[in-house]
Design a protein around this motif. Structure first.
Motif, mmCIF file in Angstrom:
data_model
loop_
_atom_site.group_PDB
_atom_site.id
_atom_site.type_symbol
_atom_site.label_atom_id
_atom_site.label_comp_id
_atom_site.label_asym_id
_atom_site.label_seq_id
_atom_site.Cartn_x
_atom_site.Cartn_y
_atom_site.Cartn_z
ATOM 1 N N THR A 107 3.023 -0.570 -2.399
ATOM 2 C CA THR A 107 2.869 0.346 -3.540
ATOM 3 C C THR A 107 1.902 1.464 -3.198
ATOM 4 O O THR A 107 2.148 2.645 -3.510
ATOM 5 N N GLY A 154 3.902 4.666 -2.781
ATOM 6 C CA GLY A 154 3.655 5.267 -4.096
ATOM 7 C C GLY A 154 2.840 6.535 -4.056
ATOM 8 O O GLY A 154 2.476 7.065 -5.116
ATOM 9 N N ALA A 189 2.118 5.960 -8.100
ATOM 10 C CA ALA A 189 2.605 4.669 -8.593
ATOM 11 C C ALA A 189 1.426 3.712 -8.782
ATOM 12 O O ALA A 189 0.508 3.679 -7.966
#
Length: 872
Positions: A533, A537, A584
């Motif tokens: 992530t 992200g 994210a």
């Protein structure tokens, strides 16, 4: 036959050069006189034997019930059994293989589980199982032809190894204090049992000291955490490279007559000593020879032959040709000679360098220890097998009779190879071994113990009968790969104890850390998701082409403080031409779940709560609350601790039994006392004749930390109770208090005198007092004691008057260790003698060693007299 066989007679015994097992050397160095004439163990060495177990002699001079004679050439450890009886070795080899094949599927599952746990401990937590080759593999260790297989591999291999962290906390708690073990006499009325119980306590301390008991408990805790099953192997090992050497006398047999050989006259029956007759006849021969020489000397002056003839004639005189009876003159021959009874005694002819030996405790884990998976208790085992990889050179040196066969690298079955690969892989820190590894010199050494009833799996009745006769107590057999090395009659109950971490069915039981493996895997997955992530992200940046010149940016070199051409739209700031979406975010509930996995979930599954390893507890703010939480957490781990204490006590009992059967003489050892002072103490093998039993301390629920003991002492110091204050100032407790407080350099008044007196007590117990007979006369009694009428006769605590202070005693009792009138602290040493006399050790010595106790009492009276003299 060498009646006084020494170790020198056993050069070439298997294991004498590089002992692979240890028991082979112990058999070779076993002293004479231990066994009774019928070949069984003597009564004084059978007292510690567990019920239902016998110790028959397995040495070179034994003969079993079936008539197996050592003259067949089996050797002291049956190392030549395959040459003489190959069918017996073949039956043993097939029997071991047959029993091992019974639970092969469950054994595979056990090896897989233990291997994964040990890899997790090492931090290799991303291995995946391939059912095709029954092996663990690391990601990306081989090329994949299908890209879809790469997608299943983890992108990251970050490891936050709290599986190992919780395991270290468990091992630290389990090994922080040595379990307290007490030996009890089976009969409180038997003096032999009481002496054996006391001597066994000293032997246990010696065994703990030699085997580094802290490291031993650490190994036990590690295998309980990873494997869930372990075994302790106890035996006596003589190895000079490990334990050093000592000079040993080499003995030979010498016959000595108990009396004089005599001639008995066949006519008058008169007995005449042989030496007397021979001396008398020799004198007569000398006289007659001299006369003959003088009589023939004129003839012999001119002729040598005549001189020789005359000399020859003189020795053939009738006086020297036979022996006559002094009473009747009858001729006495060799038939009339009656030789005196002779006894064979040892004689020292030299010295040799002999290796030292000691009791050794080895801990084997689940990968190395193979037991029947269907059995619940150890007495149900038909076999027990210990497998380990030993270097080829060591095995060849230990078993020279099989060196050529070991060199040929015998083949093994598929299951043996699977277990071998599992052990070698974890020892290398890899999930699997690779073709390039040079491990061909490591041979799998299989040591198997079989019970006598296990032989009934053999269909051939003749072979079964021979094996039962050769191994009446059970069989130990060793194979290097598939090559036979040695065997002997030996019971597994005399050398092995098996421990499981948790209750369960069968032998494939879970370990303490098994429940944490899947929790660790889930935590690793969540950690990888967080890393992905954060990496994927990162949001892109959008720019207005009217503001940023992308062509010029493409030709620009990225470097620090670089200038990029950009023009803001009229009336707008430059930042208005750029846009970046929000990055994210990891879901908050996933973070909470991750924290729960490493916190409450892992703590509940393992029983290792923060109070044990010093973690923070938000709901507890007081010291009493922390203490209560610690006690509760330790109560949870007490399930494992109680099993470990009983296991440890049983292992020490086996070590005491091994000491009793293998030590050839008394042992003088330095033991570190609770006050940190080394005390020389002697362990007599004669004291180990009684029957004893062992139990762990009943009131010890869990090992105690030094900090806890220190806290209790500090609380006692603050209590104004005369009884407690007197106990704290007791000289016997001062050394313990100093050790707990960690003040080793602190000098306590009278402590050195007390330790000196304790050492003197050990010397006094080894001998009797000196008794001096005095003439019974009023003048001598008065002269012995001119000014001791004020000294009470009961000062020594006995009903009898002192032999020195009594006017009616004709004897003077003096200790073998005299007191120093000038330098001894008589008050402290007398109080220590009195305290010891009333202790359990003193009361035991009063019953089992009355002479030694009387010696200590005489020593205490000498201190008392010195105190009375100083007061005058």
């Amino acid at each position: 036959m060498d009646l006084y066989r020494t170790a020198e007679s056993w050069t070439g015994v298997p294991g004498a050069i590089a002992p692979a097992d240890g028991n082979a050397v112990a058999q070779a160095f076993r002293p004479e006189g231990v066994f009774s004439p019928d070949g069984n163990v003597s009564a004084d060495r059978r007292s510690l034997t567990p019920e239902g177990v016998s110790y028959n002699r397995n040495g070179a001079d034994s003969q079993d019930a079936g008539g197996t004679n050592p003259s067949l050439g089996f050797g002291p450890n049956n190392e030549r059994l395959e040459d003489v009886k190959p069918e017996l070795v073949h039956a043993l080899r097939e029997l071991v293989r047959q029993y091992r094949q019974e639970g092969i599927v469950a054994r595979r599952h056990e090896i897989r589980r233990i291997r994964q746990a040990r890899l997790f401990w090492q931090g290799l937590q991303y291995a995946w199982w391939n059912p095709n080759d029954m092996n663990w593999h690391l990601p990306f260790e081989q090329r994949f032809s299908d890209d879809r297989e790469l997608e299943e591999m983890p992108r990251y291999q970050f490891v936050t190894n709290f599986y190992q962290g919780f395991g270290l906390s468990f091992i630290a708690v389990l090994s922080q204090d040595v379990p307290s073990v007490r030996f009890y006499p089976q009969s409180s009325q038997s003096l032999e049992d009481i002496a054996a119980a006391r001597a066994a306590s000293d032997v246990a301390q010696l065994v703990e000291q030699n085997n580094h008991v802290e490291q031993l408990l650490t190994s036990i805790g590690y295998f309980l955490w990873t494997d869930g099953k372990l075994g302790a192997y106890v035996r006596y090992v003589a190895d000079g490279q490990r334990f050093g050497f000592h000079e040993e006398n080499v003995l030979e047999a010498l016959e000595i007559p108990l009396g004089e050989d005599v001639y008995i006259c066949p006519q008058c029956g008169k007995e005449t000593g042989k030496s007397k007759l021979e001396i008398g006849n020799s004198e007569d021969a000398v006289d007659s020879g001299a006369l003959g020489a003088v009589r023939r000397s004129p003839v012999g002056d001119g002729d040598d032959n005549l001189y020789e003839e005359a000399s020859s004639t003189s020795h053939e005189s009738p006086v020297t040709s036979h022996i006559s009876c002094a009473g009747c003159g009858a001729e006495l021959t060799a038939d009339n000679l009656h030789k005196a009874e002779r006894v064979t005694v040892p004689r020292v002819v030299g010295t040799r360098r002999a290796p030292n030996g000691q009791e050794v405790i080895s801990i084997a884990g689940g990968l190395e220890l193979n037991t029947p998976v269907w059995a619940n208790e150890m007495h149900e085992y038909p076999y027990l097998q210990w497998q380990a990889e030993v270097h080829r050179a060591k095995l060849k040196a230990a078993y020279p009779h099989a060196a050529n066969k070991i060199e040929s690298a015998p083949s093994q079955g598929a299951e043996d190879v699977y277990a071998r690969v599992s052990r070698l892989s974890v020892e290398q820190g890899l999930p699997s071994i690779h073709p390039g590894d040079a491990l061909m010199n490591l041979i799998t050494f299989d040591r198997t113990w079989l019970r006598p009833w296990a032989f009934y799996a053999i269909e051939d009745e003749a072979v079964r009968s021979e094996l039962l006769a050769l191994f009446p107590d059970g069989c130990y057999v060793g194979f290097a790969g598939d090559v036979y090395c040695e065997s002997r009659s030996e019971s597994m109950d005399d050398h092995w104890r098996v421990l499981h971490a948790l209750p369960g069915d069968g032998q494939n039981r879970p370990s303490v850390g098994d429940s944490l493996v899947q929790v660790q895997e889930r935590y690793n997955v969540l950690s990888n998701m967080q890393a992905e992530t954060y990496e994927y992200g990162i949001p892109p940046i959008y720019a207005d082409p009217q503001v940023l010149d992308f062509d010029a940016l493409a030709n620009q070199v990225a470097e620090p403080a670089a200038h990029f051409p950009a023009r803001a739209r009229p009336g707008q700031p430059l930042a208005a031409g750029f846009f970046q979406p929000a990055p994210a975010q990891v879901p908050p509930d996933m973070i909470r779940h991750q924290q729960d996995l490493i916190g409450p979930v892992a703590q509940f599954l393992t029983g290792l709560f923060p109070a044990i390893f010093g973690g923070n507890m938000e709901d507890v703010k007081t010291a009493s609350g922390y203490a209560l939480a610690r006690d509760q957490a330790m109560g949870r781990l007490g399930l494992v601790w109680r099993r470990t204490k009983q296991f440890y006590a049983d292992v020490l009992l086996l070590a005491v039994d091994s000491f009793r059967k293998n030590r050839p003489e008394d042992v003088e050892i330095p033991l570190l006392g609770p006050d940190g002072v080394l005390d020389a103490r002697s362990i007599r093998t004669a004291d180990l004749k009684g029957n004893i039993c062992v139990h762990p301390e009943a009131d010890e629920t869990f090992p105690r930390l030094k900090s806890q003991q220190r806290g209790v002492l500090q609380q006692l110091f603050g209590i104004n109770d005369p009884v407690l204050q007197r106990a704290l100032t007791e000289p016997a407790n001062l050394g313990y208090i100093k050790n707990v407080l960690g003040l080793a350099e602190m000098v306590i008044p009278g402590e050195d005198s007390r330790n000196k007196q304790l050492r003197e007590i050990q010397q006094l117990l080894a001998s009797a007092p000196i008794v001096v007979n005095l003439p019974v006369s009023p003048h001598s009694s008065a002269s012995l004691q001119p000014s001791t009428t004020d000294e009470p006769s009961s000062a020594s605590g006995s009903e009898h008057q002192s032999p020195v202070t009594s006017h009616q005693s004709p004897e003077l009792v003096l200790p073998s260790v005299p007191v120093d009138q000038l330098l001894d602290d008589h008050a402290v040493e007398f109080e220590e003698c009195k305290r010891w006399a009333n202790s359990e050790a003193g009361q035991s010595a009063r019953m089992t060693n009355p002479a030694g106790f009387a010696n200590v009492r005489a020593h205490a009276e000498a201190h008392l007299r010195a105190m009375a003299t100083a007061r005058q």
